[in-house]
Design a protein around this motif. Structure first.
Motif, PDB file in Angstrom:
ATOM      1  N   VAL A  28      11.397  -3.877   7.955  1.00  0.00           N
ATOM      2  CA  VAL A  28      11.747  -4.318   6.603  1.00  0.00           C
ATOM      3  C   VAL A  28      10.452  -4.543   5.817  1.00  0.00           C
ATOM      4  O   VAL A  28       9.515  -5.185   6.294  1.00  0.00           O
ATOM      5  N   GLY A  29      10.395  -3.989   4.609  1.00  0.00           N
ATOM      6  CA  GLY A  29       9.175  -4.039   3.816  1.00  0.00           C
ATOM      7  C   GLY A  29       8.475  -2.700   3.746  1.00  0.00           C
ATOM      8  O   GLY A  29       7.446  -2.564   3.089  1.00  0.00           O
ATOM      9  N   ALA A  30       9.039  -1.683   4.428  1.00  0.00           N
ATOM     10  CA  ALA A  30       8.479  -0.337   4.401  1.00  0.00           C
ATOM     11  C   ALA A  30       9.592   0.663   4.162  1.00  0.00           C
ATOM     12  O   ALA A  30      10.710   0.498   4.662  1.00  0.00           O
ATOM     13  N   SER A  31       9.282   1.719   3.404  1.00  0.00           N
ATOM     14  CA  SER A  31      10.298   2.715   3.087  1.00  0.00           C
ATOM     15  C   SER A  31       9.634   4.054   2.825  1.00  0.00           C
ATOM     16  O   SER A  31       8.563   4.122   2.201  1.00  0.00           O
ATOM     17  N   VAL A  32      10.280   5.138   3.305  1.00  0.00           N
ATOM     18  CA  VAL A  32       9.830   6.487   2.967  1.00  0.00           C
ATOM     19  C   VAL A  32      10.359   6.796   1.570  1.00  0.00           C
ATOM     20  O   VAL A  32      11.568   6.916   1.354  1.00  0.00           O
ATOM     21  N   THR A  33       9.458   6.899   0.606  1.00  0.00           N
ATOM     22  CA  THR A  33       9.866   7.050  -0.787  1.00  0.00           C
ATOM     23  C   THR A  33       9.874   8.490  -1.270  1.00  0.00           C
ATOM     24  O   THR A  33      10.565   8.818  -2.232  1.00  0.00           O
ATOM     25  N   LEU A  34       9.123   9.372  -0.605  1.00  0.00           N
ATOM     26  CA  LEU A  34       9.048  10.761  -1.055  1.00  0.00           C
ATOM     27  C   LEU A  34       8.662  11.641   0.127  1.00  0.00           C
ATOM     28  O   LEU A  34       7.864  11.242   0.979  1.00  0.00           O
TER      29      LEU A  34
ATOM     30  N   ASP B  45       0.835  -1.191   0.000  1.00  0.00           N
ATOM     31  CA  ASP B  45       0.000   0.000   0.000  1.00  0.00           C
ATOM     32  C   ASP B  45       0.872   1.243   0.000  1.00  0.00           C
ATOM     33  O   ASP B  45       1.998   1.233   0.513  1.00  0.00           O
ATOM     34  N   LEU B  46       0.312   2.322  -0.560  1.00  0.00           N
ATOM     35  CA  LEU B  46       0.974   3.614  -0.523  1.00  0.00           C
ATOM     36  C   LEU B  46       0.290   4.453   0.545  1.00  0.00           C
ATOM     37  O   LEU B  46      -0.909   4.705   0.477  1.00  0.00           O
ATOM     38  N   LEU B  47       1.055   4.856   1.573  1.00  0.00           N
ATOM     39  CA  LEU B  47       0.513   5.583   2.718  1.00  0.00           C
ATOM     40  C   LEU B  47       1.023   7.011   2.735  1.00  0.00           C
ATOM     41  O   LEU B  47       2.156   7.279   2.328  1.00  0.00           O
TER      42      LEU B  47
ATOM     43  N   SER C 237       4.948  16.149   4.410  1.00  0.00           N
ATOM     44  CA  SER C 237       4.079  15.015   4.094  1.00  0.00           C
ATOM     45  C   SER C 237       4.969  13.892   3.582  1.00  0.00           C
ATOM     46  O   SER C 237       5.792  14.108   2.687  1.00  0.00           O
ATOM     47  N   LEU C 238       4.794  12.709   4.186  1.00  0.00           N
ATOM     48  CA  LEU C 238       5.621  11.564   3.810  1.00  0.00           C
ATOM     49  C   LEU C 238       4.784  10.576   3.013  1.00  0.00           C
ATOM     50  O   LEU C 238       3.645  10.286   3.378  1.00  0.00           O
ATOM     51  N   LEU C 239       5.376  10.071   1.938  1.00  0.00           N
ATOM     52  CA  LEU C 239       4.771   8.963   1.201  1.00  0.00           C
ATOM     53  C   LEU C 239       5.574   7.711   1.523  1.00  0.00           C
ATOM     54  O   LEU C 239       6.790   7.673   1.325  1.00  0.00           O
ATOM     55  N   ILE C 240       4.880   6.706   2.038  1.00  0.00           N
ATOM     56  CA  ILE C 240       5.532   5.484   2.503  1.00  0.00           C
ATOM     57  C   ILE C 240       4.928   4.297   1.776  1.00  0.00           C
ATOM     58  O   ILE C 240       3.697   4.158   1.717  1.00  0.00           O
ATOM     59  N   VAL C 241       5.779   3.447   1.224  1.00  0.00           N
ATOM     60  CA  VAL C 241       5.327   2.179   0.648  1.00  0.00           C
ATOM     61  C   VAL C 241       5.527   1.103   1.708  1.00  0.00           C
ATOM     62  O   VAL C 241       6.626   0.960   2.259  1.00  0.00           O
ATOM     63  N   ALA C 242       4.450   0.361   2.015  1.00  0.00           N
ATOM     64  CA  ALA C 242       4.527  -0.687   3.030  1.00  0.00           C
ATOM     65  C   ALA C 242       3.809  -1.926   2.532  1.00  0.00           C
ATOM     66  O   ALA C 242       2.705  -1.834   1.989  1.00  0.00           O
TER      67      ALA C 242
ATOM     68  N   ALA D  98       1.711  -5.460   2.864  1.00  0.00           N
ATOM     69  CA  ALA D  98       0.545  -5.766   3.697  1.00  0.00           C
ATOM     70  C   ALA D  98       0.957  -6.383   5.029  1.00  0.00           C
ATOM     71  O   ALA D  98       0.318  -6.147   6.051  1.00  0.00           O
ATOM     72  N   GLU D  99       2.051  -7.159   5.022  1.00  0.00           N
ATOM     73  CA  GLU D  99       2.464  -7.858   6.233  1.00  0.00           C
ATOM     74  C   GLU D  99       2.948  -6.902   7.329  1.00  0.00           C
ATOM     75  O   GLU D  99       2.845  -7.206   8.520  1.00  0.00           O
ATOM     76  N   VAL D 100       3.494  -5.748   6.939  1.00  0.00           N
ATOM     77  CA  VAL D 100       4.086  -4.863   7.947  1.00  0.00           C
ATOM     78  C   VAL D 100       3.322  -3.557   8.097  1.00  0.00           C
ATOM     79  O   VAL D 100       3.738  -2.684   8.859  1.00  0.00           O
ATOM     80  N   ARG D 101       2.203  -3.403   7.388  1.00  0.00           N
ATOM     81  CA  ARG D 101       1.515  -2.112   7.427  1.00  0.00           C
ATOM     82  C   ARG D 101       1.105  -1.722   8.847  1.00  0.00           C
ATOM     83  O   ARG D 101       1.312  -0.587   9.272  1.00  0.00           O
ATOM     84  N   ASP D 102       0.514  -2.648   9.584  1.00  0.00           N
ATOM     85  CA  ASP D 102       0.075  -2.323  10.943  1.00  0.00           C
ATOM     86  C   ASP D 102       1.268  -1.951  11.825  1.00  0.00           C
ATOM     87  O   ASP D 102       1.188  -1.031  12.653  1.00  0.00           O
ATOM     88  N   GLU D 103       2.386  -2.650  11.656  1.00  0.00           N
ATOM     89  CA  GLU D 103       3.579  -2.339  12.439  1.00  0.00           C
ATOM     90  C   GLU D 103       4.105  -0.950  12.096  1.00  0.00           C
ATOM     91  O   GLU D 103       4.578  -0.212  12.974  1.00  0.00           O
ATOM     92  N   VAL D 104       4.031  -0.580  10.815  1.00  0.00           N
ATOM     93  CA  VAL D 104       4.453   0.757  10.394  1.00  0.00           C
ATOM     94  C   VAL D 104       3.611   1.822  11.094  1.00  0.00           C
ATOM     95  O   VAL D 104       4.146   2.815  11.621  1.00  0.00           O
ATOM     96  N   GLU D 105       2.309   1.619  11.128  1.00  0.00           N
ATOM     97  CA  GLU D 105       1.439   2.614  11.760  1.00  0.00           C
ATOM     98  C   GLU D 105       1.719   2.720  13.255  1.00  0.00           C
ATOM     99  O   GLU D 105       1.720   3.820  13.823  1.00  0.00           O
TER     100      GLU D 105
END
Length: 500
Positions: free
Chosen positions: A434-440, A410-412, A461-466, A468-475
């Motif tokens: 791992v599996g998430a990165s700030v892309t912009l 997902d793009l967050l 404003s950060l755009l983060i690609v995460a 599905a497995e780590v999205r909740d952990e990212v939040e």
């Protein structure tokens, strides 16, 4: 040539475009867009352009169709990982809370307005349902903890089902002659079978769409909407709750990682907006401004009973078995928004010619206008005053991107508002999994690709690609850093919802 049709299309297109433009206008002014749509309906009605519309049965039918679409979109956009922890409270608010609200408002209007018990309980029943469209549109613009948003959205998607059943039962000829316990098994049957039908439709849709090789990406959103409508229709044919079936089917389909998921969500979102616009304009068209003056007093009495007594008491009783603090309960009480749903429900006794139903409709219309303006406009300051805001919540951006789908990612988007401890933190100090990165990073109107040593600032404003497995952990990690800074874990802060 069909001049009548041409004129209708011209007027309809003009109203639609004005309504779309009004969304931005109302957002900037802090006025709920539903009030703008209701005003549009009144403006083109008998008191404005002179179009007379009084077909209650057609309004009820089209209103139900619009609610199907709105509730389906709410289910499709609900994330199961966020919904699951609050499902118990949402179910309690949609059942026990509804009963408490009906009784409190019914007793209040019976004693204060002198209405008979049947009409008084109809007031309570019609007003006990929070509006899905109003809740979804308003809460998604606020920075709130996920479980508060999930509770209110789940409640608004689930409580229509029992409320519709109660309103229909009270509107039936001779309904007042039954003992109060007579219909309880019927209500249980309708809710239970409705949920089962929704599960069946959702599982069937997931199975079929994962294996179907449809020739066009545009067919997938249509098929998903078709399955949600199928859930409603199947439930209705079985004399069960179609609205509950729609919401359950939507949740299952929305969390199924279907092909072209972003296109499905975008299509459902646009369709829900169209349903909201059409529904509110139609209800405004049905209202008669010449009768609304006499409805102000009963509307204010019923509204005060609802906001000051019925809603807080229903939240307090429903939340007893759950770990929700007093501040969260206070916000849940204030954020129980009413919108088009109570007005649509008021057309049921009106179409059944229940004595006093015309006054009920007018009072509900006035109440919705007054209290929506009051409550929706104050949600943000009330949330800040109660301390239930969440300054760094990730919001999913709905874009159709095939590479992200193949990655199951997902793009967050994350805002860094004043007060957030993310300001001043370097990108690598976010310690995303791992599996998430700030892309912009978007800063001062310009975007750039950050490096590990890029220092984030308030207003970014950060755009983060995460994935599905780590999205909740990212939040959770972003919430933790926002509260306690780069050393959040050192201080024992893991980004969990407070009081959970």
């Amino acid at each position: 040539m069909t001049p009548g049709l041409d004129l209708a299309l011209l007027l309809g297109a003009a109203v639609l475009l004005v309504a779309v433009g009004a969304v931005r206008f109302s957002t900037r002014l802090g006025v709920p867009s539903l009030l703008v749509y209701l005003a549009l309906g009144v403006a083109i009605g008998e008191a404005g352009l002179g179009i007379r519309f009084d077909n209650v049965e057609l309004t009820r039918m089209l209103g139900f169709c619009a609610l199907i679409v709105i509730i389906a979109e709410g289910g499709l956009s609900a994330r199961w990982s966020t919904l699951r922890p609050v499902l118990g409270l949402a179910a309690a608010l949609s059942t026990v809370g509804v009963v408490v609200s009906i009784l409190v408002v019914g007793v209040a209007v019976h004693l204060l307005l002198g209405l008979d018990w049947r009409l008084a309980l109809l007031y309570g029943a019609v007003l006990s349902s929070t509006d899905a469209a109003a809740v979804f549109a308003t809460l998604r613009r606020l920075r709130l903890p996920p479980r508060l948003v999930a509770t209110l959205e789940a409640e608004s998607g689930m409580n229509d089902a029992p409320v519709v059943i109660v309103v229909v039962l009270l509107s039936r000829p001779g309904a007042a002659g039954h003992p109060w316990w007579y219909e309880i098994p019927l209500v249980g049957y309708e809710l239970g079978v409705g949920a089962a039908v929704g599960v069946a439709a959702g599982i069937a849709g997931r199975y079929a769409l994962r294996r179907a090789a449809l020739p066009s990406a545009g067919l997938y959103p249509i098929a998903v909407v078709g399955f949600t409508v199928l859930a409603y229709a199947a439930g209705a044919v079985l004399h069960a709750s179609g609205f509950l079936a729609v919401y359950v089917a939507g949740v299952l389909l929305g969390n199924a990682r279907l092909p072209h998921r972003q296109a499905i969500l975008g299509f459902a979102d646009g369709l829900a907006w169209l349903a909201q616009i059409g529904l509110f304009v139609l209800l405004g068209l049905l209202a008669s401004p010449t009768r609304l003056d006499a409805a102000v007093l009963p509307a204010v009495v019923a509204g005060l009973a609802l906001v000051l007594a019925a809603r807080p008491l229903s939240v307090a009783v429903s939340a007893l078995p759950f770990r929700f603090g007093p501040r969260e309960q206070a916000f849940l009480s204030w954020a129980g928004l009413r919108g088009a749903v109570p007005i649509v429900l008021a057309t049921i006794p009106l179409s059944q010619r229940v004595p006093g139903a015309d006054r009920l409709f007018d009072a509900v219309f006035v109440l919705v206008v007054i209290f929506t303006l009051l409550q929706a406009g104050t949600l943000a300051p009330v949330a800040r005053r109660l301390g239930v805001t969440a300054p760094a919540e990730a919001a999913e951006i709905r874009v159709e991107t095939a590479p992200l789908e193949r990655m199951r990612a997902d793009l967050l988007q994350v805002e860094v508002p004043p007060g957030s401890r993310i300001g001043g933190v370097h990108v690598d100090e976010l310690r995303l999994p791992v599996g998430a990165s700030v892309t912009l990073v978007l800063r001062d109107g310009a975007g750039f690709v950050p490096g590990p040593d890029t220092r984030l600032k308030v207003g970014d404003s950060l755009l983060i690609v995460a994935t599905a497995e780590v999205r909740d952990e990212v939040e959770r990690r972003l919430r933790a850093v926002s509260r306690r800074g780069r050393l959040a874990r050192w201080f024992g802060e893991y980004g969990e919802d407070r009081d959970a």
